[in-house]
Design an enzyme around this catalytic site. Structure first.
Site, PDB file in Angstrom:
ATOM      1  N   GLN A  65     -47.016 -55.335 -63.293  1.00  0.00           N
ATOM      2  CA  GLN A  65     -46.043 -56.173 -63.790  1.00  0.00           C
ATOM      3  C   GLN A  65     -44.955 -56.659 -62.990  1.00  0.00           C
ATOM      4  OE1 GLN A  65     -46.264 -56.235 -67.443  1.00  0.00           O
ATOM      5  NE2 GLN A  65     -44.769 -57.115 -68.110  1.00  0.00           N
ATOM      6  N   HIS A 103     -39.536 -48.558 -61.755  1.00  0.00           N
ATOM      7  CA  HIS A 103     -38.878 -49.801 -62.231  1.00  0.00           C
ATOM      8  C   HIS A 103     -37.683 -50.343 -61.167  1.00  0.00           C
ATOM      9  CE1 HIS A 103     -37.937 -52.868 -64.928  1.00  0.00           C
ATOM     10  NE2 HIS A 103     -38.502 -52.341 -65.836  1.00  0.00           N
ATOM     11  N   ALA A 104     -38.018 -50.130 -59.940  1.00  0.00           N
ATOM     12  CA  ALA A 104     -36.897 -50.631 -58.954  1.00  0.00           C
ATOM     13  C   ALA A 104     -36.669 -52.200 -59.255  1.00  0.00           C
ATOM     14  CB  ALA A 104     -37.345 -50.244 -57.492  1.00  0.00           C
ATOM     15  N   TYR A 105     -35.551 -52.636 -59.233  1.00  0.00           N
ATOM     16  CA  TYR A 105     -35.317 -53.934 -59.041  1.00  0.00           C
ATOM     17  C   TYR A 105     -35.022 -54.387 -57.672  1.00  0.00           C
ATOM     18  CZ  TYR A 105     -34.507 -54.035 -64.199  1.00  0.00           C
ATOM     19  OH  TYR A 105     -34.753 -54.050 -65.488  1.00  0.00           O
ATOM     20  N   ASN A 134     -44.007 -49.834 -69.937  1.00  0.00           N
ATOM     21  CA  ASN A 134     -44.180 -51.099 -70.733  1.00  0.00           C
ATOM     22  C   ASN A 134     -44.306 -50.724 -72.079  1.00  0.00           C
ATOM     23  OD1 ASN A 134     -45.008 -53.894 -71.085  1.00  0.00           O
ATOM     24  ND2 ASN A 134     -45.536 -54.045 -68.747  1.00  0.00           N
ATOM     25  N   ARG A 135     -45.092 -51.694 -72.758  1.00  0.00           N
ATOM     26  CA  ARG A 135     -44.762 -51.726 -74.245  1.00  0.00           C
ATOM     27  C   ARG A 135     -46.199 -51.203 -74.944  1.00  0.00           C
ATOM     28  NH1 ARG A 135     -42.468 -55.951 -71.879  1.00  0.00           N
ATOM     29  NH2 ARG A 135     -40.370 -56.359 -72.460  1.00  0.00           N
ATOM     30  N   ASP A 193     -42.592 -62.075 -66.790  1.00  0.00           N
ATOM     31  CA  ASP A 193     -42.554 -60.637 -67.637  1.00  0.00           C
ATOM     32  C   ASP A 193     -43.965 -60.418 -68.160  1.00  0.00           C
ATOM     33  OD1 ASP A 193     -41.821 -58.141 -68.259  1.00  0.00           O
ATOM     34  OD2 ASP A 193     -40.566 -58.614 -69.928  1.00  0.00           O
ATOM     35  N   GLU A 252     -43.935 -53.655 -60.918  1.00  0.00           N
ATOM     36  CA  GLU A 252     -44.212 -52.371 -61.235  1.00  0.00           C
ATOM     37  C   GLU A 252     -45.834 -52.208 -61.397  1.00  0.00           C
ATOM     38  OE1 GLU A 252     -41.900 -52.282 -65.116  1.00  0.00           O
ATOM     39  OE2 GLU A 252     -41.367 -54.180 -64.440  1.00  0.00           O
ATOM     40  N   HIS A 305     -41.275 -47.972 -72.199  1.00  0.00           N
ATOM     41  CA  HIS A 305     -40.948 -47.180 -71.319  1.00  0.00           C
ATOM     42  C   HIS A 305     -40.852 -45.984 -71.850  1.00  0.00           C
ATOM     43  CE1 HIS A 305     -41.240 -50.503 -68.532  1.00  0.00           C
ATOM     44  NE2 HIS A 305     -39.875 -51.205 -68.525  1.00  0.00           N
TER      45      HIS A 305
END
Length: 344
Positions: free
Chosen positions: A281, A178-180, A83-84, A245, A309, A109
């Site tokens: 997340q 970070h799987a979608y 994340n940020r 998000d 996440e 990330h």
């Protein structure tokens, strides 16, 4: 029993340092998962629907070339800090650190070349694979030599991801995968018919650059109340949301607990996310725009996948009232996330 096989997936370009990328396939009676030694990437994950048919439910690419080009972290382990981090800055032990800014004014990330873009050293286990790497002191601006182990194990319908780390200097750390996901099958048009629930009484509001404001806000009475399952498309419409998000705040305890559940009624596929992490997340693929060609040459438009996440809270290193994100020498970072697949 879990069957584990390995094969060569490709070779890294010379400008990326070269090196062989392996693919490890873990297979049980109900789940098959393919994991790369590049970025510990989950490249495919097949699970059964109500009709007994297997479908791949994660976005990604058929070849290594897709993963070596710019992409939105499909399936990868991200770090040192997921994340940020606001303005890419933090202070530890009185020393200021500046990270690479790769997400507007922020660091995302892990920076320019995070854990998702490097080769890991694999070791095959009876029911999985363990990846190791040493992140050297100063890599991407972070302090300390950091030894990291990421272990994937498959037991029946449960995929466990364990993250361990030890450091030579105090450093922030927060690792996630970070799987979608699209439980209808990757390449399906959208996720609007998915039902989502998240076990969180509060979430973190963010500013225009997606950095938490510092407020820990109650979900009650808002579009962020996902404690009961909601049908995603109708829910976004009802609350006028462009997508999610956001970090959802889980119970603050180190024990395994249910964090979220996703269900796709048409196929019956369901996934539970359990974790020891303090946050999760929820991201609905808002930045996917159809420009990337994925597996089977399909394109991935906006809202064609979701991410759950598990992580520490974003920008925690700059917010003392957030859960601690600092790892000290002599300590061990140790978190596990479990993905449980079934049909409902």
């Amino acid at each position: 029993m879990t069957e584990v096989t390995r094969e060569v997936f490709g070779h890294m370009p010379q400008e990326e340092g070269g090196g062989e990328v392996e693919k490890f396939t873990l297979r049980s009676g109900s789940v098959k998962v393919e994991i790369l030694s590049l970025g510990c990437i989950i490249a495919a994950l097949e699970t059964r629907g109500r009709d007994g048919v297997f479908s791949d439910v994660v976005l990604g690419f058929d070849t290594l070339e897709g993963y070596t080009r710019k992409h939105p972290f499909f399936g990868a382990v991200v770090g040192r800090v997921a994340n940020r981090i606001g303005k890419g800055r933090f202070t530890v032990d009185g020393k200021d650190y500046q990270l690479f800014l790769n997400n507007g004014p922020n660091s995302l990330h892990g920076g320019a070349r995070g854990f998702d873009k490097v080769l890991w050293s694999p070791q095959v286990l009876p029911n999985g694979v363990c990846f190791f790497r040493l992140s050297p002191d100063g890599e991407e601006g972070y302090p300390g030599d950091l030894q990291v182990w990421v272990t994937y194990t498959l037991n029946g319908e449960e995929l466990a991801i364990n993250y361990r780390a030890q450091t030579s200097k105090t450093t922030p750390i927060s690792l996630t995968n970070h799987a979608y996901f699209n439980l209808a099958g990757q390449g399906s048009r959208d996720i609007y018919d998915h039902e989502i629930s998240i076990e969180a009484d509060s979430y973190l509001p963010v500013d225009t650059t997606k950095i938490p404001t510092g407020e820990v806000a109650a979900v009650q009475g808002t579009g962020f109340d996902l404690r009961q399952p909601v049908e995603l498309g109708k829910h976004l419409q009802k609350f006028g949301l462009d997508g999610f998000d956001h970090n959802f705040c889980l119970q603050q305890e180190q024990a395994r607990r249910l964090a979220a559940r996703a269900h796709h009624p048409p196929t019956g596929r369901a996934m539970e996310v359990h974790t020891t992490q303090p946050g999760i997340q929820f991201y609905t693929g808002n930045n996917l725009d159809g420009s990337l060609k994925g597996k089977g040459a399909v394109v991935y438009p906006k809202h064609s996948a979701f991410c759950l996440e598990t992580q520490n809270w974003p920008d925690a290193v700059n917010k003392p009232h957030f859960p601690n994100t600092l790892l000290h020498p002599g300590e061990e970072y140790n978190h596990t996330t479990w993905l449980v697949f079934n049909t409902a």
